[in-house]
Design an enzyme around this catalytic site. Structure first.
Site, PDB file in Angstrom:
ATOM      1  N   CYS A 137     -11.268   2.872  -0.033  1.00  0.00           N
ATOM      2  CA  CYS A 137      -9.863   3.208   0.244  1.00  0.00           C
ATOM      3  C   CYS A 137      -9.495   2.428   1.491  1.00  0.00           C
ATOM      4  CB  CYS A 137      -9.705   4.707   0.490  1.00  0.00           C
ATOM      5  SG  CYS A 137      -8.067   5.153   1.121  1.00  0.00           S
ATOM      6  N   THR A 138      -8.343   1.758   1.467  1.00  0.00           N
ATOM      7  CA  THR A 138      -8.016   0.860   2.582  1.00  0.00           C
ATOM      8  C   THR A 138      -7.614   1.609   3.858  1.00  0.00           C
ATOM      9  OG1 THR A 138      -5.766   0.618   1.689  1.00  0.00           O
ATOM     10  CG2 THR A 138      -7.388  -1.067   1.082  1.00  0.00           C
TER      11      THR A 138
ATOM     12  N   TYR B  61      -1.056   8.524  -2.527  1.00  0.00           N
ATOM     13  CA  TYR B  61      -1.102   8.232  -3.961  1.00  0.00           C
ATOM     14  C   TYR B  61      -2.327   8.880  -4.622  1.00  0.00           C
ATOM     15  CZ  TYR B  61       2.495   4.509  -4.094  1.00  0.00           C
ATOM     16  OH  TYR B  61       3.662   3.795  -4.073  1.00  0.00           O
ATOM     17  N   GLY B  62      -3.357   9.124  -3.800  1.00  0.00           N
ATOM     18  CA  GLY B  62      -4.668   9.534  -4.313  1.00  0.00           C
ATOM     19  C   GLY B  62      -4.662  10.752  -5.220  1.00  0.00           C
TER      20      GLY B  62
ATOM     21  N   CYS C 209      -4.512  -1.564  -1.908  1.00  0.00           N
ATOM     22  CA  CYS C 209      -4.729  -0.143  -2.157  1.00  0.00           C
ATOM     23  C   CYS C 209      -5.705  -0.019  -3.328  1.00  0.00           C
ATOM     24  CB  CYS C 209      -3.385   0.502  -2.495  1.00  0.00           C
ATOM     25  SG  CYS C 209      -3.495   2.200  -3.070  1.00  0.00           S
ATOM     26  N   ASN C 210      -6.843   0.610  -3.073  1.00  0.00           N
ATOM     27  CA  ASN C 210      -7.828   0.771  -4.157  1.00  0.00           C
ATOM     28  C   ASN C 210      -7.273   1.628  -5.285  1.00  0.00           C
ATOM     29  OD1 ASN C 210      -9.380   0.411  -1.501  1.00  0.00           O
ATOM     30  ND2 ASN C 210     -10.963   0.050  -3.019  1.00  0.00           N
ATOM     31  N   THR C 211      -6.521   2.671  -4.914  1.00  0.00           N
ATOM     32  CA  THR C 211      -6.007   3.610  -5.906  1.00  0.00           C
ATOM     33  C   THR C 211      -5.077   2.899  -6.889  1.00  0.00           C
ATOM     34  OG1 THR C 211      -6.159   5.321  -4.205  1.00  0.00           O
ATOM     35  CG2 THR C 211      -4.862   5.856  -6.159  1.00  0.00           C
TER      36      THR C 211
ATOM     37  N   ASP D 181       0.875  -1.186   0.000  1.00  0.00           N
ATOM     38  CA  ASP D 181       0.000   0.000   0.000  1.00  0.00           C
ATOM     39  C   ASP D 181       0.906   1.228   0.000  1.00  0.00           C
ATOM     40  OD1 ASP D 181      -2.375   1.562   0.189  1.00  0.00           O
ATOM     41  OD2 ASP D 181      -2.047   1.810   2.334  1.00  0.00           O
ATOM     42  N   SER D 182       0.276   2.387  -0.214  1.00  0.00           N
ATOM     43  CA  SER D 182       1.049   3.628  -0.128  1.00  0.00           C
ATOM     44  C   SER D 182       1.467   3.904   1.318  1.00  0.00           C
ATOM     45  CB  SER D 182       0.186   4.787  -0.627  1.00  0.00           C
ATOM     46  OG  SER D 182      -0.981   4.891   0.161  1.00  0.00           O
TER      47      SER D 182
HETATM   48  N1  DGL Z   1      -4.851   3.024   0.822  1.00  0.00           N
HETATM   49  C1  DGL Z   1      -4.894   3.714  -0.442  1.00  0.00           C
HETATM   50  C2  DGL Z   1      -6.199   3.339  -1.174  1.00  0.00           C
HETATM   51  O1  DGL Z   1      -6.777   2.327  -0.856  1.00  0.00           O
HETATM   52  C3  DGL Z   1      -4.687   5.176  -0.200  1.00  0.00           C
HETATM   53  C4  DGL Z   1      -4.342   5.948  -1.392  1.00  0.00           C
HETATM   54  C5  DGL Z   1      -3.475   7.152  -1.126  1.00  0.00           C
HETATM   55  O2  DGL Z   1      -2.300   6.971  -0.779  1.00  0.00           O
HETATM   56  O3  DGL Z   1      -3.982   8.257  -1.332  1.00  0.00           O
HETATM   57  O4  DGL Z   1      -6.638   4.004  -2.084  1.00  0.00           O
END
Ligand code: DGL
Length: 268
Positions: A184-185, A42-43, A73-75, A10-11
Site C-alpha cells: 500500500c503506497t 479506497y481499501g 495505489c495498490n488497491t 492515488d486515493s
Molecule cells: N494508497 C492506497 C494503496 O496503495 C491506499 C488505499 C486506500 O485508500 O485505502 O492501496
C-alpha cells in the site's frame, strides 16, 4: 508531447511515496498529482466502485494532457488496471504492486510478509503474484484498513499509530518473517515506525524505486522522455486543500516539500 507532464493518482497522500521516487529518478519530468481525498480510503470499497472513481481520475488527467499515468495505489492497481488499460489504450499506464520477487530473494529464512489494504490482500491479482513470485517462501499476506486513515491525517509517529502497528504487525512477528514488502503506497511513510517496532533486522521493502524505473523504461520505449528544462509539479485534491497541504508537508518532510507550490481543488 515529450514535455507533457506525468499524471500520478492515488486515493490520498499515499501516492506521494511513489511521486517522490519518480521525480528523484526523472528530475526533468513535470508531474500532476491527483488525490481523491474526498473518497479516501479506497481499501474498504467494492472493486466496481473503485473502478468508477479511477476512471474519473484518469479522465481528469487526460484533460490535463498527461503523457503517462502512474496508478500510485495498490488497491486501484489490483482492482482495475487491466480495465483502465482497455478503456484508454493509447495512454501508457504504470501500476504498483508489492516487490514480492525481491522480498523472496532477500529473505534468508524464506518467511516473508506482505502488508496491504484488506481488499488488496484478498484480491485474486495479489494471490496470483504471490503464487508466481514467492519462490517457495512462506508468505504472510496481511490486510489492514486501520493504517491508511492515520497516514491520511498525518499521524505517522507517536503512540496512537504505534499501538495500531504493534497489533497489525503481530502475525509477522509470530511467523518470524525477515522481510516485509509494503503493498500500500501509504505505508512507506510508516517505515521508521515499523522499524522501531520490529527491529532493523527485518527488511522493509517498498515499491517506489521499482515503479520509477518502470516509468523510465516506458517513457524511453514510447519516445516520451522530456527534453524540457522548465519542470513544474501540480497538486490537486478532491478534498480539503488546506488539510492536504498540511499532511503533504508532514509526510514529505522539508526536502520534498520544496518542490510543492500550492494545492488546487479538483472538481471532478
Ligand atoms: N494508497 C492506497 C494503496 O496503495 C491506499 C488505499 C486506500 O485508500 O485505502 O492501496
Amino acid at each position: 508531447m515529450k514535455n507533457n507532464p506525468i499524471g500520478v493518482v492515488d486515493s490520498g497522500v499515499g501516492g506521494l511515496s511513489i511521486w517522490k521516487e519518480v521525480i528523484s529518478q526523472l528530475p526533468n519530468e513535470s508531474t500532476i498529482y491527483l488525490a481523491d481525498s474526498a473518497n479516501c480510503p479506497y481499501g474498504s470499497r467494492q472493486c466496481e466502485e473503485i473502478y468508477v472513481l479511477a476512471q474519473r481520475m484518469v479522465k481528469f488527467l487526460i484533460d490535463k494532457n498527461v503523457k503517462l499515468i502512474v496508478i500510485a495505489c495498490n488497491t486501484m492497481t489490483v482492482c482495475c488496471i487491466d480495465r483502465l488499460r482497455r478503456d484508454f489504450p493509447h495512454l501508457p499506464i504504470v501500476g504498483v504492486v508489492p516487490v514480492i520477487k525481491t522480498a523472496a530473494l532477500t529473505s534468508k529464512n524464506k518467511h516473508i510478509g506482505i502488508l496491504s489494504t484488506v481488499s488488496t490482500a484478498n484480491s485474486m491479482y495479489q494471490k496470483e503474484l504471490i503464487e508466481k513470485f514467492s519462490n517457495g517462501c512462506t508468505v504472510i499476506n496481511k490486510g489492514t484498513d486501520k493504517l491508511v486513515p492515520l497516514v491520511e491525517n498525518g499521524i505517522i509517529d507517536g503512540n496512537e499509530v504505534g499501538k495500531v502497528l504493534t497489533e497489525e504487525l503481530e502475525d509477522f512477528k509470530t511467523e518470524g518473517v525477515d522481510v516485509i514488502a509494503l503493498g500500500c503506497t501509504h505505508f512507506p511513510f510508516l517505515k521508521e515506525k515499523i522499524n522501531k517496532i520490529l527491529g532493523s533486522h527485518i527488511a522493509i521493502l517498498d515499491s517506489g524505486g521499482a515503479v520509477a524505473r518502470q516509468v523510465h523504461r516506458v517513457l524511453e520505449k514510447e519516445g516520451l522522455i522530456s527534453v524540457n528544462n522548465t519542470v513544474s509539479h501540480e497538486f490537486h485534491t478532491t478534498g480539503n486543500t488546506v488539510q492536504f497541504d498540511l499532511v503533504m508537508g508532514k509526510v514529505l518532510g522539508k526536502e520534498g516539500i520544496k518542490m510543492v507550490k500550492s494545492v488546487q481543488k479538483a472538481a471532478i
